[in-house]
Design a protein around this motif. Structure first.
Motif, PDB file in Angstrom:
ATOM      1  N   PHE A  12      86.941 -91.367  70.616  1.00  0.00           N
ATOM      2  CA  PHE A  12      86.684 -92.408  71.602  1.00  0.00           C
ATOM      3  C   PHE A  12      87.458 -92.166  72.890  1.00  0.00           C
ATOM      4  O   PHE A  12      87.153 -92.744  73.912  1.00  0.00           O
ATOM      5  CB  PHE A  12      87.061 -93.783  71.038  1.00  0.00           C
ATOM      6  N   ARG A  13      88.471 -91.312  72.835  1.00  0.00           N
ATOM      7  CA  ARG A  13      89.299 -91.101  74.023  1.00  0.00           C
ATOM      8  C   ARG A  13      88.590 -90.248  75.068  1.00  0.00           C
ATOM      9  O   ARG A  13      88.991 -90.206  76.218  1.00  0.00           O
ATOM     10  CB  ARG A  13      90.619 -90.450  73.630  1.00  0.00           C
ATOM     11  N   TYR A  14      87.560 -89.521  74.664  1.00  0.00           N
ATOM     12  CA  TYR A  14      86.809 -88.730  75.636  1.00  0.00           C
ATOM     13  C   TYR A  14      85.929 -89.645  76.449  1.00  0.00           C
ATOM     14  O   TYR A  14      85.284 -90.524  75.898  1.00  0.00           O
ATOM     15  CB  TYR A  14      85.913 -87.716  74.924  1.00  0.00           C
ATOM     16  N   ARG A  15      85.890 -89.426  77.744  1.00  0.00           N
ATOM     17  CA  ARG A  15      84.892 -90.149  78.518  1.00  0.00           C
ATOM     18  C   ARG A  15      84.186 -89.170  79.439  1.00  0.00           C
ATOM     19  O   ARG A  15      84.729 -88.121  79.783  1.00  0.00           O
ATOM     20  CB  ARG A  15      85.517 -91.292  79.299  1.00  0.00           C
ATOM     21  N   LYS A  16      82.981 -89.517  79.795  1.00  0.00           N
ATOM     22  CA  LYS A  16      82.165 -88.611  80.599  1.00  0.00           C
ATOM     23  C   LYS A  16      82.040 -89.177  82.002  1.00  0.00           C
ATOM     24  O   LYS A  16      81.727 -90.351  82.173  1.00  0.00           O
ATOM     25  CB  LYS A  16      80.794 -88.456  79.948  1.00  0.00           C
ATOM     26  N   LEU A  17      82.303 -88.355  82.997  1.00  0.00           N
ATOM     27  CA  LEU A  17      82.185 -88.774  84.395  1.00  0.00           C
ATOM     28  C   LEU A  17      80.764 -88.513  84.880  1.00  0.00           C
ATOM     29  O   LEU A  17      80.010 -87.764  84.264  1.00  0.00           O
ATOM     30  CB  LEU A  17      83.181 -87.998  85.262  1.00  0.00           C
ATOM     31  N   ASP A  18      80.415 -89.104  86.027  1.00  0.00           N
ATOM     32  CA  ASP A  18      79.072 -88.926  86.597  1.00  0.00           C
ATOM     33  C   ASP A  18      78.752 -87.455  86.841  1.00  0.00           C
ATOM     34  O   ASP A  18      77.606 -87.051  86.770  1.00  0.00           O
ATOM     35  CB  ASP A  18      78.950 -89.676  87.928  1.00  0.00           C
ATOM     36  N   SER A  19      79.797 -86.668  87.139  1.00  0.00           N
ATOM     37  CA  SER A  19      79.579 -85.255  87.454  1.00  0.00           C
ATOM     38  C   SER A  19      79.307 -84.424  86.204  1.00  0.00           C
ATOM     39  O   SER A  19      79.068 -83.232  86.299  1.00  0.00           O
ATOM     40  CB  SER A  19      80.806 -84.701  88.173  1.00  0.00           C
ATOM     41  N   GLY A  20      79.383 -85.049  85.013  1.00  0.00           N
ATOM     42  CA  GLY A  20      79.136 -84.305  83.780  1.00  0.00           C
ATOM     43  C   GLY A  20      80.424 -83.815  83.138  1.00  0.00           C
ATOM     44  O   GLY A  20      80.416 -83.261  82.044  1.00  0.00           O
ATOM     45  N   VAL A  21      81.545 -84.012  83.827  1.00  0.00           N
ATOM     46  CA  VAL A  21      82.844 -83.631  83.288  1.00  0.00           C
ATOM     47  C   VAL A  21      83.198 -84.564  82.130  1.00  0.00           C
ATOM     48  O   VAL A  21      83.017 -85.774  82.230  1.00  0.00           O
ATOM     49  CB  VAL A  21      83.944 -83.745  84.382  1.00  0.00           C
ATOM     50  N   LYS A  22      83.684 -83.984  81.030  1.00  0.00           N
ATOM     51  CA  LYS A  22      84.190 -84.800  79.924  1.00  0.00           C
ATOM     52  C   LYS A  22      85.701 -84.699  79.962  1.00  0.00           C
ATOM     53  O   LYS A  22      86.236 -83.592  80.039  1.00  0.00           O
ATOM     54  CB  LYS A  22      83.740 -84.217  78.586  1.00  0.00           C
ATOM     55  N   LEU A  23      86.395 -85.827  79.881  1.00  0.00           N
ATOM     56  CA  LEU A  23      87.842 -85.723  79.923  1.00  0.00           C
ATOM     57  C   LEU A  23      88.520 -86.670  78.980  1.00  0.00           C
ATOM     58  O   LEU A  23      87.944 -87.670  78.550  1.00  0.00           O
ATOM     59  CB  LEU A  23      88.363 -85.896  81.349  1.00  0.00           C
ATOM     60  N   GLU A  24      89.739 -86.327  78.630  1.00  0.00           N
ATOM     61  CA  GLU A  24      90.571 -87.241  77.856  1.00  0.00           C
ATOM     62  C   GLU A  24      91.969 -87.239  78.441  1.00  0.00           C
ATOM     63  O   GLU A  24      92.456 -86.236  78.955  1.00  0.00           O
ATOM     64  CB  GLU A  24      90.604 -86.880  76.378  1.00  0.00           C
ATOM     65  N   ASP A  25      92.613 -88.397  78.371  1.00  0.00           N
ATOM     66  CA  ASP A  25      94.007 -88.516  78.776  1.00  0.00           C
ATOM     67  C   ASP A  25      94.864 -88.093  77.598  1.00  0.00           C
ATOM     68  O   ASP A  25      94.713 -88.620  76.506  1.00  0.00           O
ATOM     69  CB  ASP A  25      94.335 -89.971  79.138  1.00  0.00           C
ATOM     70  N   VAL A  26      95.759 -87.148  77.830  1.00  0.00           N
ATOM     71  CA  VAL A  26      96.662 -86.699  76.783  1.00  0.00           C
ATOM     72  C   VAL A  26      97.995 -87.435  76.946  1.00  0.00           C
ATOM     73  O   VAL A  26      98.566 -87.954  75.996  1.00  0.00           O
ATOM     74  CB  VAL A  26      96.865 -85.166  76.853  1.00  0.00           C
ATOM     75  N   VAL A  27      98.469 -87.489  78.199  1.00  0.00           N
ATOM     76  CA  VAL A  27      99.697 -88.219  78.542  1.00  0.00           C
ATOM     77  C   VAL A  27      99.389 -89.022  79.799  1.00  0.00           C
ATOM     78  O   VAL A  27      98.745 -88.504  80.708  1.00  0.00           O
ATOM     79  CB  VAL A  27     100.863 -87.236  78.844  1.00  0.00           C
TER      80      VAL A  27
END
Length: 140
Positions: A12-27
Motif C-alpha cells: 500500500f505504500r507505493y503510489r503512482k504519480l500522473d507521470s507513471g512514476v511509482k514511488l514509495e517513501d522509505v524515510v
C-alpha cells in the motif's frame, strides 16, 4: 523470495504519480519541503528493474559519496526524478520506478555520471524503466 521486493504488508505504500512514476517513501525526513524550481542536493542509486546496478553517487565499497546538486526543473533534470524529489524533506529517502517516457529522453538531462563508462552504461538503459533510490540531503 527476493529481498528487494516489498512484502504484502507494504504494498500500500507505493503510489503512482500522473507521470507513471511509482514511488514509495522509505524515510520521511524533516525540514523544508522541496518544491518545483528549488536547488536540491541529493544522493541516488540507479538500478535496472531487475535489480542490476547501473550507477550511484555513493561508492559501494568506501561509502564515500559525491552528491548531485540540481534544480528541480525539467530543462535540467529527468522529469521522473523531479517528480519524485518534489515533496521530499531533507534527510528523506524515496524509492521509485521511473518509466522511460519521463526518464532520459534527452542525453543532456541530469543526473548522469561524469565518467564516460558509467554514463554510457546509464544511457544504454535509457529506453527501459529505471529504479532510483534517492536520499535528499538539502534544499538549498
Amino acid at each position: 523470495g527476493n529481498p528487494e521486493s516489498p512484502g504484502q504488508g507494504r504494498l500500500f505504500r507505493y503510489r503512482k504519480l500522473d507521470s507513471g512514476v511509482k514511488l514509495e517513501d522509505v524515510v520521511d525526513g524533516e525540514g523544508p519541503v522541496a518544491r518545483e524550481g528549488d536547488l536540491v542536493q541529493f544522493n541516488y542509486v540507479c538500478r535496472r528493474a531487475n535489480g542490476y546496478f547501473v550507477h550511484s553517487t555513493v561508492n559501494q565499497f568506501s561509502g564515500e559519496s559525491k552528491p548531485v546538486t540540481l534544480r528541480l526543473d525539467v530543462q535540467e533534470m529527468i522529469r521522473g526524478l523531479k517528480d519524485v524529489i518534489i515533496g521530499m524533506k531533507a534527510g528523506g529517502k524515496r524509492r521509485a520506478l521511473i518509466p522511460p517516457e519521463v526518464g532520459y529522453i534527452e542525453e543532456s538531462l541530469q543526473p548522469v555520471p561524469e565518467e564516460f563508462g558509467p554514463r554510457r552504461s546509464l544511457l544504454s538503459h535509457a529506453k527501459e524503466p529505471l529504479v532510483f533510490e534517492v536520499q535528499l540531503l538539502k534544499v538549498l
